[in-house]
Design an enzyme around this catalytic site. Structure first.
Site, PDB file in Angstrom:
ATOM      1  N   CYS A   2       0.853  -1.185   0.000  1.00 13.51           N
ATOM      2  CA  CYS A   2       0.000   0.000   0.000  1.00 13.51           C
ATOM      3  C   CYS A   2       0.894   1.241   0.000  1.00 13.51           C
ATOM      4  CB  CYS A   2      -0.953   0.097   1.191  1.00 13.51           C
ATOM      5  SG  CYS A   2      -2.154  -1.225   1.208  1.00 13.51           S
ATOM      6  N   ARG A  29       4.015  -0.417  -4.662  1.00 13.73           N
ATOM      7  CA  ARG A  29       3.647  -0.908  -3.335  1.00 13.73           C
ATOM      8  C   ARG A  29       2.314  -1.653  -3.318  1.00 13.73           C
ATOM      9  NH1 ARG A  29       6.811   1.630   0.479  1.00 13.73           N
ATOM     10  NH2 ARG A  29       5.348   0.995   2.085  1.00 13.73           N
ATOM     11  N   TRP A  76      -2.651  -2.819  -1.651  1.00 12.29           N
ATOM     12  CA  TRP A  76      -2.321  -4.242  -1.725  1.00 12.29           C
ATOM     13  C   TRP A  76      -3.214  -4.889  -0.681  1.00 12.29           C
ATOM     14  CZ3 TRP A  76      -0.378  -8.233   1.348  1.00 12.29           C
ATOM     15  CH2 TRP A  76       0.082  -9.351   0.649  1.00 12.29           C
ATOM     16  N   ASN A 100      -1.722   2.364   5.502  1.00 12.29           N
ATOM     17  CA  ASN A 100      -0.856   1.274   5.059  1.00 12.29           C
ATOM     18  C   ASN A 100      -0.493   0.477   6.313  1.00 12.29           C
ATOM     19  OD1 ASN A 100       2.704   1.298   4.260  1.00 12.29           O
ATOM     20  ND2 ASN A 100       1.277  -0.368   4.116  1.00 12.29           N
ATOM     21  N   GLY A 101      -0.841  -0.823   6.313  1.00  7.32           N
ATOM     22  CA  GLY A 101      -0.529  -1.658   7.477  1.00  7.32           C
ATOM     23  C   GLY A 101      -1.729  -2.507   7.850  1.00  7.32           C
ATOM     24  N   GLU A 462      17.059 -18.506  -7.447  1.00  4.53           N
ATOM     25  CA  GLU A 462      16.705 -17.143  -7.839  1.00  4.53           C
ATOM     26  C   GLU A 462      16.185 -17.103  -9.285  1.00  4.53           C
ATOM     27  OE1 GLU A 462      16.089 -14.491  -6.456  1.00  4.53           O
ATOM     28  OE2 GLU A 462      16.343 -12.928  -7.963  1.00  4.53           O
ATOM     29  N   LYS A 466      12.537 -15.757 -10.310  1.00  2.33           N
ATOM     30  CA  LYS A 466      12.306 -14.698 -11.292  1.00  2.33           C
ATOM     31  C   LYS A 466      11.270 -15.154 -12.316  1.00  2.33           C
ATOM     32  CE  LYS A 466      13.552 -11.690  -9.957  1.00  2.33           C
ATOM     33  NZ  LYS A 466      14.164 -11.683  -8.694  1.00  2.33           N
ATOM     34  N   GLU A 469       7.645 -15.590 -10.659  1.00  2.60           N
ATOM     35  CA  GLU A 469       6.964 -14.417 -10.096  1.00  2.60           C
ATOM     36  C   GLU A 469       6.462 -13.456 -11.166  1.00  2.60           C
ATOM     37  OE1 GLU A 469       9.260 -11.819  -7.483  1.00  2.60           O
ATOM     38  OE2 GLU A 469      11.056 -12.115  -8.670  1.00  2.60           O
ATOM     39  N   HIS A 485      16.886 -37.395  -5.745  1.00  2.00           N
ATOM     40  CA  HIS A 485      16.140 -37.811  -4.552  1.00  2.00           C
ATOM     41  C   HIS A 485      14.656 -37.474  -4.646  1.00  2.00           C
ATOM     42  CE1 HIS A 485      19.857 -38.960  -2.686  1.00  2.00           C
ATOM     43  NE2 HIS A 485      20.359 -37.750  -2.862  1.00  2.00           N
ATOM     44  N   LYS A 582       6.265  -4.629  -3.939  1.00  2.00           N
ATOM     45  CA  LYS A 582       7.715  -4.575  -3.792  1.00  2.00           C
ATOM     46  C   LYS A 582       8.163  -4.439  -2.336  1.00  2.00           C
ATOM     47  CE  LYS A 582      11.793  -3.097  -6.082  1.00  2.00           C
ATOM     48  NZ  LYS A 582      12.169  -4.483  -6.350  1.00  2.00           N
TER      49      LYS A 582
HETATM   50  C1  G6P Z   1       9.152  -8.740  -1.936  1.00  2.00           C
HETATM   51  C2  G6P Z   1       9.705  -8.410  -3.298  1.00  2.00           C
HETATM   52  C3  G6P Z   1      10.959  -9.229  -3.574  1.00  2.00           C
HETATM   53  C4  G6P Z   1      11.971  -9.029  -2.449  1.00  2.00           C
HETATM   54  C5  G6P Z   1      11.374  -9.347  -1.087  1.00  2.00           C
HETATM   55  C6  G6P Z   1      12.298  -8.910   0.037  1.00  2.00           C
HETATM   56  O1  G6P Z   1       8.624 -10.016  -1.922  1.00  2.00           O
HETATM   57  O2  G6P Z   1       8.729  -8.645  -4.302  1.00  2.00           O
HETATM   58  O3  G6P Z   1      11.528  -8.821  -4.791  1.00  2.00           O
HETATM   59  O4  G6P Z   1      13.072  -9.851  -2.673  1.00  2.00           O
HETATM   60  O5  G6P Z   1      10.153  -8.620  -0.913  1.00  2.00           O
HETATM   61  O6  G6P Z   1      12.387  -7.518   0.024  1.00  2.00           O
HETATM   62  P1  G6P Z   1      13.593  -6.657   0.530  1.00  2.00           P
HETATM   63  O7  G6P Z   1      13.193  -5.252   0.194  1.00  2.00           O
HETATM   64  O8  G6P Z   1      13.688  -6.882   2.003  1.00  2.00           O
HETATM   65  O9  G6P Z   1      14.811  -7.091  -0.185  1.00  2.00           O
END
Ligand code: G6P
Length: 587
Positions: A2, A29, A76, A100-101, A462, A466, A469, A485, A582
C-alpha cells in the site's frame, strides 16, 4: 505494501495531478485498487477504482474533481477483496483517511461502533479508524483529540494520513512500522517514500515509530508517542531517492537489468570493507526474505570457505518463531532492497532484544529506511531506485557487498570483483539474441527446472523465482545433487531444464548431474563458459570467463533476462506481477 500520499497545495492551487503523479511512483507498493479524496470548500470528494492506477485516471477524466488539499492510496489487499468498496480512502461524513498496514484489534472497535449505529461499507480494517475518528468528533472531541485517542487505541502496524472536513489546510499523519516521509517545499506533503513526494518538496524528514505530525503550510508540528512536541532533522531530496522514470526502456525491469554494470561499479566504490569489521566475530547470521535471502545463501558459501566463520542464513519470517539460539559475538547481516520488509525488521529486533553481544549490520538499497536506521552499521548498495517488483540490480549489488566482505583479505579476488562491471556489460551485449530464442521456447512451458550446485545453487533458486513471479510459469530451483532424490520424477520430454555449469572445481559433478537429466529429458540448456561448452553435446549458452567464486553474480543476469523476455512474450505485466508488492510491510 500500500502506498499513501497527502498534499496541501500552496495558495489554494489544485493538487489532483500532484497526487496522481505521486501515486504513479507508489504503484510498486500495490495495485489492487487506487483512490483519491480532495478537500474543497468544507466538503470532501472521493473517487476510487479497482485495479491499476490507470483505471482511476480514466475515471477521473470522466468525472474530474479538484481541491486544494487531498490524500491518495494504492492498495495491496489484506482485509477484504480488491473491490471498490474496499478501496481507500475510507470516508465518513467528516473524515477521509488512508492507511498502510494492519490494525490488529479492529474487530473490537468495529463491533462497538456498529452497536453505536455507524454503518460500515467495507470489509477493511482501515474503515474502523475512520469511524473511530468520526465517533470521537460526534462526542465533541476536536480533530487533534480524536486523532490522538485513536493512536492510543489502535494496535498493529500503520501509516495513516487523515483529513477533516472542518479543518482546511491540515493533514494528520502517524506511523508505526509502515514508513512515512514528510516533505517541505512548494507544497506540504507526506508519502510512503521520498520519491512519491519529491516533485512537491525540497527537503524531507522520516517519522519514527510512534511519532505523529500535523502537517500544514503554516508550519508542521511533530510529536513523540507521549504527544510531546519534537523537532525533526530534515534531509535534502537527492537524485538517489528519486525514481527517474523508464527512460527509453519499455519496462523498469529491463532498465534495471541493463543498469547492473553501473550499480555494481557504484557499489564497489561506495563500500571499502576492511578485515577489521570482522574483529571479534565468531559467527555470522544472515536474515532476509525473497531475492535478498538468495543473496544470503550465496554468501554462506563464501564466508565459510574464505572467512572460516560459521554462517547461517535464515528466512526472516521464520526466524523469531523457532526460538533460535543466539550466541555472543555474532555478526548479524540483514539484507534488504527496500529496507522496510517487516519480517526482516522484526527478526533484527528479536536479535537486538536478546541482550547478546551482537553486531547488527544491514545491507540496504534505500537510504534512511527503517532497517538501515535500526542497524548499528549499514552497507548501502548503490543500485539506485528499483521499481520493477522483481528485484534485479539490487540483487547483484547485494552480492557485490557480500563479496567485498568475503574477499576483503584476498587481493586476487578483489581484483576479480573490480572487473565485474565490464564482464557484466559484455554479457548483456553478448547474450541478448540467444536469450530471445530460448524465451520463445520457454513461453510454451507450464513448468521449468533450474539446476545449480555449490554457490550456483542459490542462483538456480533465484532464476526459478524470477521466472515464476513474473511469467506465472511454475519453476523450481534445485541443488543438482538433490534432483535424484525426488524431483527427477518431473523430468520428461517437455520439461525445460536450465543448468548453470561454468568450468571450475565442481564442474565434473555438475556435468554428471546434467547427463542424468539429459538421459530423461529433451529440453536441456546449459549456461556455461567456453571451456565448459566444449564438453557438452546439448544446447549451451556461453558466458564470458569469470572466477568461479564470482559466477553467482554473472550467471544471475541471463536468468533475469530470460524471465523478462518470456514474460513480455506472454503479454503479462512485467513490472507489476499479480498479487505481489515490492515493499512487504505485513507479516
Ligand atoms: C518482496 C519483493 C521481492 C523481495 C522481497 C524482500 O517479496 O517482491 O523482490 O526480494 O520482498 O524484500 P527486501 O526489500 O527486504 O529485499
Amino acid at each position: 505494501m500500500c502506498g499513501i500520499i497527502g498534499i496541501i497545495g500552496r495558495d489554494g492551487q489544485d493538487i489532483v495531478s500532484n497526487i496522481l503523479q505521486g501515486l504513479e511512483k507508489l504503484e510498486y507498493r500495490g495495485y489492487d485498487s487506487a483512490g483519491i479524496a480532495v478537500w474543497k470548500n468544507e466538503s470532501i470528494h472521493r473517487v476510487r477504482a479497482v485495479g491499476k492506477l490507470c483505471n482511476l485516471q480514466d475515471k477521473l477524466k470522466k468525472t474530474p474533481i479538484n481541491g486544494e488539499m487531498g490524500i491518495g492510496h494504492t492498495r495491496w489487499a489484506t482485509h477484504g477483496k480488491p473491490t471498490e468498496e474496499n478501496a481507500h480512502p475510507m470516508m465518513t461524513k467528516d473524515i477521509a483517511l488512508v492507511h498502510n498496514g494492519i490494525i490488529e484489534n479492529y474487530e473490537v472497535f468495529k463491533n462497538e461502533l456498529i452497536r453505536q449505529g455507524y454503518q460500515f461499507t467495507s470489509q477493511t480494517d482501515t474503515e474502523v479508524a475512520a469511524f473511530y475518528l468520526q465517533a470521537e468528533l460526534d462526542k465533541g472531541a476536536n480533530p487533534r483529540e480524536a486523532f490522538r485517542k485513536m493512536l492510543c487505541d489502535m494496535r498493529g502496524t500503520y501509516a495513516f494520513v487523515a483529513m477533516f472536513r472542518s479543518l482546511p489546510g491540515i493533514l494528520f499523519c502517524a506511523k508505526n512500522k509502515s514508513p512515512i516521509a514528510v516533505g517541505f517545499g512548494e507544497n506540504m506533503c507526506v508519502g510512503s517514500d521520498a520519491s512519491s513526494i519529491s516533485s512537491c518538496c525540497d527537503e524531507i524528514t522520516y517519522l519514527n515509530d510512534g511519532e505523529y505530525a500535523e502537517i500544514s503550510k503554516d508550519g508542521s508540528v511533530f510529536f513523540d508517542k507521549f504527544f510531546n512536541e519534537i523537532q525533526k532533522d530534515r534531509i535534502k531530496v537527492t537524485s538517489d531517492l528519486v525514481n527517474s522514470g523508464k527512460g527509453t526502456y519499455d519496462h523498469y525491469m529491463l532498465k534495471e537489468i541493463m543498469e547492473q554494470p553501473s550499480a555494481i561499479r557504484k557499489t564497489i566504490q561506495a563500500n571499502k570493507i576492511s578485515k577489521d569489521f570482522l574483529g571479534g566475530v565468531s559467527r555470522i547470521l544472515i536474515l532476509a526474505c525473497g531475492t535478498s535471502y538468495h543473496a544470503g545463501l550465496v554468501a554462506r558459501y563464501w564466508y565459510e570457505k574464505y572467512l572460516k566463520i560459521p554462517t547461517i542464513v535464515e528466512i526472516a519470517s521464520e526466524y523469531r518463531y523457532r526460538c533460535p539460539v543466539i550466541e555472543d559475538n555474532t555478526l548479524v547481516l540483514a539484507i534488504t532492497q527496500s529496507g522496510e520488509t517487516i519480517d526482516t525488521l522484526e527478526a533484527m529486533e528479536y536479535v537486538k532484544k536478546s541482550n547478546k553481544t551482537c553486531k547488527v549490520a544491514a545491507i540496504a538499497n534505500v537510504k534512511n529506511s527503517a532497517i538501515s536506521r535500526l542497524a548499528d552499521f549499514v552497507f548501502y548498495t548503490e543500485a539506485g531506485v528499483e521499481i520493477g517488483v522483481a528485484s534485479t540490480k539490487a540483487f547483484t549489488a547485494q552480492l557485490t557487498v557480500l563479496a567485498l566482505l568475503a574477499f576483503c583479505d584476498r587481493p586476487d579476488l578483489m581484483a576479480q570483483i573490480m572487473s565485474l562491471p565490464s564482464v557484466c556489460d559484455e554479457t548483456l551485449e553478448l547474450l541478448s539474441a540467444e536469450i530471445d530464442a530460448l524465451a520463445e521456447e520457454l513461453q510454451e512451458a507450464s513448468s521449468a527446472i533450474y539446476l545449480g550446485r555449490g554457490n550456483l545453487y542459490p542462483i538456480a533458486l533465484e532464476g526459478a523465482l524470477k521466472l515464476k513471479e513474473i511469467s506465472y510459469i511454475h519453476a523450481e530451483g534445485l541443488a543438482s545433487g538433490e534432483m535424484k532424490h525426488g524431483p527427477i520424477a518431473l523430468i520428461d520430454d517437455k520439461m525445460p531444464v536450465i543448468c548453470l555449469c561454468p568450468s571450475g572445481k565442481i564442474f565434473d559433478k555438475m556435468f554428471s548431474n546434467i547427463q542424468i537429466a539429459k538421459a530423461r529429458g529433451q529440453s536441456i540448456v546449459v549456461f556455461t563458459d567456453e571451456a565448459g561448452a566444449v564438453q557438452f553435446d546439448c544446447r549451451t549458452i556461453v558466458l564470458p570467463e569469470i572466477h568461479e567464486e564470482l559466477a553467482p553474480i554473472l550467471y544471475s543476469i541471463p536468468l533475469q533476462l530470460l524471465a523478462y523476455k518470456v514474460t513480455v512474450l506472454k503479454g503479462e505485466d512485467v513490472d507489476k506481477p499479480r498479487n505481489l508488492a515490492k515493499s512487504v510491510t505485513v507479516e
